[in-house]
Design an enzyme around this catalytic site. Structure first.
Site: not given
Ligand code: NCD
Length: 306
Positions: A84, A106
């Site tokens: 939103k 992340r």
């Molecule tokens: C990696 C990422 O997301 O950075 N994967 C992970 O965390 N195991 C690598 C990738 O996406 O290639």
């Protein structure tokens, strides 16, 4: 006390990394028990926010937190007020009001975690854009130590899309702390400028390095970061940088293949190679849980900080 954050490998001293690896070895045993739980983080709340796709990292952070008896809440941008138009800082304020102890985040933007370091909870980076992925580097280091038996005098080749790889950035830093000899194998367009001054070898010829190194670390082409436009064709990339059965035959005895996952069979490696017994891909995933248990308990309940 102010909470400590793990955003980059630079946030840890070498001796702290050694302690984390030792702790991870004891945490690994817990996952083999019938009752896979210890009370280390009882009463703590860990929020897991993944604003980019993830299978391994997200599942292993959540399992790690639960095995330490923490309460977890897990969400993506979909279904939250970020959709939103709420800012990440306002979301953090909301979570602070609910007294979380850690935010595992992340995000597709590099460095966004640094905007969140003034709240009452620890920020743990689960990957930010092309910047860093510190817990991946720690689990890779743990896996190397477990299989090779040492961290000193290692020779490691890192192959593929290094430019867009947060995994490579964190891994190179951590390996350099232990004075590894690192060779990068990639098309020149996929080598980032930050490498100057880091004492890294660079080559275009995968065949040349496979017989010399202890670890070949393969990276996925980050198509979501437009990496396909950095080389002429899929065929050419595969011809020069994909790890095939012919490379496997040349691999030094006692050497291993690693990959952070997800793998794209046929691109960075062939299927036979992915499933061969020199591949540590599953060990990396298994060790990810133990290492993230070590990280969470270190930052939330241990010597590491809070
Ligand atoms: C990696 C990422 O997301 O950075 N994967 C992970 O965390 N195991 C690598 C990738 O996406 O290639």
């Amino acid at each position: 006390m102010k909470p400590r954050h793990l955003i980059s490998i630079d946030d840890l001293k070498k001796n702290e990394i050694e302690v984390l690896l030792e702790n991870a070895a004891s945490y690994k045993e817990i996952s083999t028990r019938e009752v896979k739980k210890v009370p280390a983080l009882r009463g703590k709340t860990v929020a897991l926010c993944f604003i980019e796709p993830s299978t391994r990292t997200r599942a292993s952070f959540e399992i790690a937190a639960k095995r330490l008896s923490a309460d977890t809440l897990s969400f993506q941008s979909k279904g939250t007020s970020l959709e939103k138009g709420e800012s990440i800082k306002d979301m953090a304020k909301t979570l602070q009001a609910m007294k979380i102890d850690a935010l595992v985040l992340r995000h597709s933007s590099c460095g966004v975690h640094y905007q969140l370091t003034d709240y009452d909870f620890s920020v743990i980076n689960a990957g930010d854009g092309m910047h860093e992925h510190p817990t991946q580097a720690l689990l890779d280091l743990f896996t190397i130590k477990d299989k090779i038996g040492r961290l000193e005098n290692l020779k490691v080749a890192i192959v593929g899309d290094i430019l867009h790889s947060r995994v490579a950035r964190s891994l190179i830093k951590v390996l350099k702390l232990f004075e590894a000899e690192i060779t990068l194998v990639a098309p020149p367009t996929l080598l980032p400028p930050f490498l100057t001054g880091l004492d890294l070898k660079i080559t275009n010829f995968l065949e040349e390095v496979v017989s010399e190194v202890d670890i070949v670390y393969l990276l996925r082409i980050q198509k979501e970061r437009a990496a396909l436009s950095y080389f002429p064709s899929e065929r050419e990339y595969i011809r020069f940088y994909s790890f095939q059965l012919s490379h496997l035959k040349k691999l030094k005895k006692g050497s291993f293949l690693m990959h952070p996952g997800p793998i794209n069979r046929g691109w960075e490696l062939s299927s036979e190679v992915a499933d061969s017994d020199v591949s540590l891909i599953e060990e990396q995933v298994e060790n990810g849980v133990a290492v993230r248990m070590a990280v969470l308990s270190y930052f939330l309940a241990g010597e590491g900080g809070n």
